[in-house]
Design a protein around this motif. Sequence first.
Motif, PDB file in Angstrom:
ATOM      1  N   ASP A 161      -1.280  -1.850  -6.293  1.00 25.78           N
ATOM      2  CA  ASP A 161      -1.336  -2.439  -7.635  1.00 25.78           C
ATOM      3  C   ASP A 161      -2.765  -2.546  -8.139  1.00 25.78           C
ATOM      4  OD1 ASP A 161       1.337  -2.602  -7.686  1.00 25.78           O
ATOM      5  OD2 ASP A 161       1.480  -4.801  -7.516  1.00 25.78           O
ATOM      6  N   LYS A 171       2.393   0.307 -14.629  1.00 23.91           N
ATOM      7  CA  LYS A 171       3.478   0.197 -13.666  1.00 23.91           C
ATOM      8  C   LYS A 171       4.743  -0.165 -14.423  1.00 23.91           C
ATOM      9  CE  LYS A 171       0.471  -2.411 -12.195  1.00 23.91           C
ATOM     10  NZ  LYS A 171      -0.340  -3.488 -11.715  1.00 23.91           N
ATOM     11  N   SER A 175      10.218  -2.094  -9.330  1.00 22.69           N
ATOM     12  CA  SER A 175       9.467  -1.294  -8.389  1.00 22.69           C
ATOM     13  C   SER A 175      10.436  -0.661  -7.404  1.00 22.69           C
ATOM     14  CB  SER A 175       8.437  -2.176  -7.677  1.00 22.69           C
ATOM     15  OG  SER A 175       8.740  -2.285  -6.327  1.00 22.69           O
ATOM     16  N   GLU A 179       9.005   5.014  -7.722  1.00 21.55           N
ATOM     17  CA  GLU A 179       7.991   4.609  -8.690  1.00 21.55           C
ATOM     18  C   GLU A 179       6.624   4.551  -8.012  1.00 21.55           C
ATOM     19  OE1 GLU A 179       7.865   3.900 -11.823  1.00 21.55           O
ATOM     20  OE2 GLU A 179       9.975   3.887 -12.436  1.00 21.55           O
ATOM     21  N   ASP A 180       6.601   3.933  -6.847  1.00 22.32           N
ATOM     22  CA  ASP A 180       5.339   3.805  -6.117  1.00 22.32           C
ATOM     23  C   ASP A 180       4.787   5.179  -5.750  1.00 22.32           C
ATOM     24  OD1 ASP A 180       5.250   1.124  -6.328  1.00 22.32           O
ATOM     25  OD2 ASP A 180       5.972   0.693  -4.298  1.00 22.32           O
TER      26      ASP A 180
END
Lengths: 198, 637
Positions: A161, A171, A175, A179-180
């Motif tokens: 982050d 973002k 989550s 996505e990460d």
Amino acid sequence: MLEWLKNINKEHPEFWKNYHSKFEKRSSRYVILSTQNTGLNPDKDVILSIGAISVINNSIIVGDSFEVILLQYVYLHENGLSNEFIIESKQPKLGEREAMQAFIDFIGNAVLVGHRINLIVDFINVALEKMDCGKLKNEALDIEIMYRKLMDITDKEFSIDALCDIFKIRKSEESSSSEDAYNTALLFLKLKSRLGLN
Amino acid sequence: MNAIVERIADFLKKYPPFNILSFEELTIVALNIKVINLEKNKTLFQIDDVLHDSFYVVASGTINLSVISDAEETLLNKCVEGDVFGLRPFFAKNNYMMTAKAREECIVYTIPIATFRPFVAQNEEVLNFLLESFASNTSNPTDRENKGKLLSDNVIFSSQPSEIQHFQSLSYNKMPLKVPPASIIKEVAQLMTDNLLDNVIILDQNLPIGIVTDTDMRSKIATGRFPITSTIDTIMSSPVITVVENVSLAEAQLLLLKYNVSHLCVTQDGSIKSEVKGIITEHDLVVAQASNPGFLIKEIKRAQDAKELQKVRTKLSDLIQTSIAKNIPLLHIINIASEINLAIIKRSVELAILELGSPPARFAWLSIGSQGRKEQLLITDQDNILVFEDVAADKYRDVKDYFIKLAKKTVGTLQKVGYEPCPNGHVASNLQWCKSLTEWTKQYTNWINSPGENRNENCSIFLDYEIAFGEPKIEEMLTDIIFNNVKKNKLFFDYLGNDALRKPPPISFFKKFNVEETGINKDKFDIKIRALMPLIDAARLFTLSQNIQGINNTYMRFKQLAMVDSKHSEIYLNCAEAFLTLSKIRTLEGLKNDSDGQYINLEDLSKVDKEKLKNALAPMKELEDLIKDTFQLTKFS
């Protein structure tokens, strides 16, 4: 140290042999991955989901991606954890074995990239060991180390982050491993060009 | 569904043309996207690059689209989040005609043409959006007023961008008379007469094989060489000279000369083996030329009185308006407009000389203020001065008398054309501003060495001048006087600097536009005083202090400053661009209301334009600090 001896007489599964054969050639493909785990200890905790996406020629290939939720019912039950998120998620779900096999097929000989990639690789290796496979052979790059190198910082930690904030990557609200992985891929492109790696 | 694909499809559906597609379709698009990251100033493609197999959507950051014209990079458009660009591969096969470069670090979605083409083919709305984006060079055609006007002018920046006439499109008869080869001459002649046309195309199996014009009728029929009862193919001129549909004025002219013909036949693909689309006649070319800058200048040179000049000035306004609508870079429009303005002034002086007889001494007629800076797009005030060479004392009175008369006549002519004399009386017919070189030398020396002595008088507009008529040497001498006097003259820079800073701020503390509080322009934004003047003043101040001579235009001044003072080049370049943006907003406002565009009605501005205006005001703060810093302003502040 003597690990190879331990495995020397074991017959590896077919997909694992196949995986090995891919390393005859060097890859220009990077696979950026992210996992969600129940904790930080590879020996006690398990992987809950994997998200991965590839980068070839400095482009993120959206179509070349992978995501899976691992059905860890036994572990969750034993530890009294909720399995609600597994039920709710629309993403593909597989048991740990099938998931790992699909994952190995997906990564092939690509260079793996992730945030604290060593931990991710450790988790995967533990899962592989249960399946009579050896350890991952892929080269691995760590996003956090790349950033430290870029900034010449050695004594500070940067969460995913924090890095997204530094590079102004938006973002999304929910989550997930995918996505990460995507955000990590954007970070990777930015760091790669700044570090002059091509 | 994959979370990343979903995230990208969600993004796309917010923007045209993707908002027209269904979510399933967007998923297919998203699946095929490649995501790239562009570092600041990285070029994605440039003019003459081979076309990529993809087009692009900005996911974050800003992409500048620019063309090189007059050896200078001219910004066409900025693409921001959600804008599509690089559409050329959809519509053309030749190389890129513009450069796409990251203005700041960008994330860009690359969409393969092959993936998207089916959606374009199936969906007319998508096609129209892309076509319009492509043709207008702007990312979002719905923003533009001339929506739906699909001009072929998108290639205007290809070869000779400075000449508007080169890419001016032609209008011509798109329903020409067509007859088969076996038609009887008499009947064809009747047909032409009935339709008031001087030409007819002969078609064989729908393809043009010849043309008959009034000339053929005269030379082949009226002379008795052929009877009027023979068939038309006996007298037709063949083959016909054919051109493509969107031929430019210049090309058409060349073809007429090259083949020594009076008519060109327009066909679908420009060859004689395709369908006829129209006929271009010499007359069409004359009509098209009537509004081109070269023609306007010729007309000015021939004008006999103020009335004729006024007609030309009206045409110039039309030209400016169409040029802006066609998205021709403002800098070109400004250049052309100032050339025409200059020609009008010159002709006005000439007309006065024709009436008064030749001048008794050499002189220079100088435009000052905005005309002197060549920044006049709309009709605004006239500001001018007259400098005559020094003469013997006994002749001085007669000479001055002559020039006052000359100035009165010229100012009068210009007033009739539409340039009102400056309300502060800065015109050459004023005794004070029509004098000998020695007197002017004193005047300038006085202004520069004891600035602010006469508070009511603002000398800064006298520092921007451009010779319109007369002896160039006189202008040079003035320049020398000014630059010799300002050298290391701290007091003067102090004065100019404070003058530049004294303008009321455009944006309030709360990031709102500062509008007029009273008067007929209540609630409007004074773009001249609050936005343009500070830039103009600052550019003048810095060019004087950097000893940059001979550049009077604010935009060019900033450009030059960026080169000379590279440490602050970014500030200067931002100011240069801001100046163009602000000028454009002012010009559009002026054209809309037939005014000088000084007061902008903010309510009429679209959200995008308001944002543009606000962004253009942003560099002023930095500029202000730079002034304070450079000149260490204290004395007058």
